[in-house]
Enzyme design. Structure first.
Site, PDB file in Angstrom:
ATOM      1  N   LEU A  14       0.864  -1.164   0.000  1.00 20.61           N
ATOM      2  CA  LEU A  14       0.000   0.000   0.000  1.00 20.61           C
ATOM      3  C   LEU A  14       0.903   1.217   0.000  1.00 20.61           C
ATOM      4  CD1 LEU A  14      -2.784  -0.811   2.657  1.00 20.61           C
ATOM      5  CD2 LEU A  14      -2.946  -0.985   0.173  1.00 20.61           C
ATOM      6  N   ASP A  15       0.538   2.262  -0.744  1.00 22.85           N
ATOM      7  CA  ASP A  15       1.330   3.488  -0.734  1.00 22.85           C
ATOM      8  C   ASP A  15       1.430   4.028   0.684  1.00 22.85           C
ATOM      9  OD1 ASP A  15       1.501   3.331  -3.485  1.00 22.85           O
ATOM     10  OD2 ASP A  15      -0.237   4.616  -3.822  1.00 22.85           O
ATOM     11  N   ARG A  16       2.465   4.793   0.951  1.00 24.82           N
ATOM     12  CA  ARG A  16       2.723   5.304   2.295  1.00 24.82           C
ATOM     13  C   ARG A  16       1.488   5.962   2.904  1.00 24.82           C
ATOM     14  NH1 ARG A  16       6.984  10.087   2.965  1.00 24.82           N
ATOM     15  NH2 ARG A  16       5.296  11.135   1.848  1.00 24.82           N
TER      16      ARG A  16
END
Length: 343
Positions: free
Chosen positions: A145-147
């Site tokens: 998952l993106d930051r």
């Protein structure tokens, strides 16, 4: 570790600014990072130090760039970080389903050495009890998952389980559902977006829709849950559930931009106006549901996750402008912890 790139300016690059030319080359970082390389004296043109990012390159110029990169992590060298909390929703001796908080990077990268989800997993399980098929610096990681994306994801405790879970993703039977708030009125109740996605030639940190033969297929379906009327400073909003059939980098964010409905709060791909973003400084994107059959036991694993407080606050602020929920919204929104209209 220093990586040296030797580049020759061809016809397609003649007359380009130095920073733009560098950023467009395979293996080079973003344009802003290329600017820093020039300013640090790490770039030469025909053996002479480059003095300005704005300098124009010409046909036949030989460009040399020296890029400092972190040393690759040695097996078992990942530092356990017990200070990072893990919100675990399911765990057995083979896998973990957890809810990742916004702001947490999944695995080490420049600027993030010991403050990642991987470090937390090592602290929780021990390095030798996590799958390492993704690399020694990514123990347990099955998908990212993106930051600044929050929500549910799965991690593997051994190589066999990691491979099996990745196979479920490739076979498109690991069901991942996301909730996203976008700008504008999304008219269809349902839709499918199918494009190629590739790295942007202008900014190596961003992805873009592309018809290049080397672009990777990306498929996103969406279901509209609720729509909100336009206000004085915005064109309205739509709350969607997105279903990923593929897992390309930044896929939902790129696809929403492609159809003209950027994700609220998305800094790289969205709209920078703070009022239109309702003050949100990270993308309104949450992995709310994950479902799959356990590869080892066959047990159905289904977990749902309510929206975190910052995203709930945005929807509460929009409540008076709701145009009503769709049939899907009536069913799904209460599971997200969202009160409000029911029709």
């Amino acid at each position: 570790m220093t990586r040296i790139l030797e580049l020759l300016v061809g016809p397609e690059g003649e007359g380009s600014r130095l920073d733009a030319f560098l950023a467009a080359q395979e293996g080079m970082p973003s344009r802003s990072a290329c600017t820093r390389l020039v300013e640090a004296g790490a770039v030469t043109i025909n053996g002479t130090d480059a003095t300005s990012k704005s300098e124009r390159v010409v046909l036949g110029d030989r460009i040399r760039a020296s890029i400092e990169e972190p040393e690759p992590a040695a097996p078992g060298a990942l530092v356990p970080n017990h200070a990072i909390p893990l919100d675990i929703r399911y765990e057995d001796d083979r896998l973990i389903v957890l809810s990742k908080q916004a702001g947490l990077v999944c695995h080490p990268s420049p600027g993030h050495v010991d403050d990642t989800l991987a470090n937390a997993l090592v602290a929780h399980c021990g390095y030798d009890h996590l799958g390492t098929l993704q690399g020694d610096d990514r123990p347990g990681i099955v998908h990212r998952l993106d930051r600044d994306t929050s929500g549910l994801m799965v991690a593997a405790k051994d190589d066999e389980m990691q491979r099996a879970l990745q196979d479920l993703i490739r076979l498109r039977v690991l069901d991942r559902r996301y909730v996203v708030l976008v700008h504008g009125y999304v008219a269809p109740d349902q839709g499918t977006i199918t494009t190629g996605i590739a790295r942007s030639p202008r900014d190596r940190l961003r992805m873009t829709v592309s018809d290049d033969p080397l672009a990777r297929e990306a498929i996103t379906t969406f279901t509209t849950l609720e729509r909100f009327e336009a206000g004085r400073y915005d064109e309205g909003y739509s709350l969607l559930e997105c279903h990923l059939y593929t897992g390309r980098t930044h896929q939902i964010r790129v696809h929403m931009r492609h159809i003209g409905h950027q994700v609220v709060g998305d800094q790289p791909y969205g709209r920078g106006d703070a009022r239109r973003n309702r003050g949100l400084v990270r993308q309104f994107l949450h992995s709310w549901r994950i479902a799959f059959d356990h590869p080892a036991t066959g047990e159905p694993i289904v977990r749902a996750d309510v929206l975190p407080p910052d995203l709930l606050d945005i929807l509460k602020g929009l409540g008076d402008s709701s145009m009503g929920r769709t049939e899907a919204g009536v069913r799904i929104c209460p599971q997200l912890g969202v009160d409000g209209p029911t029709a």
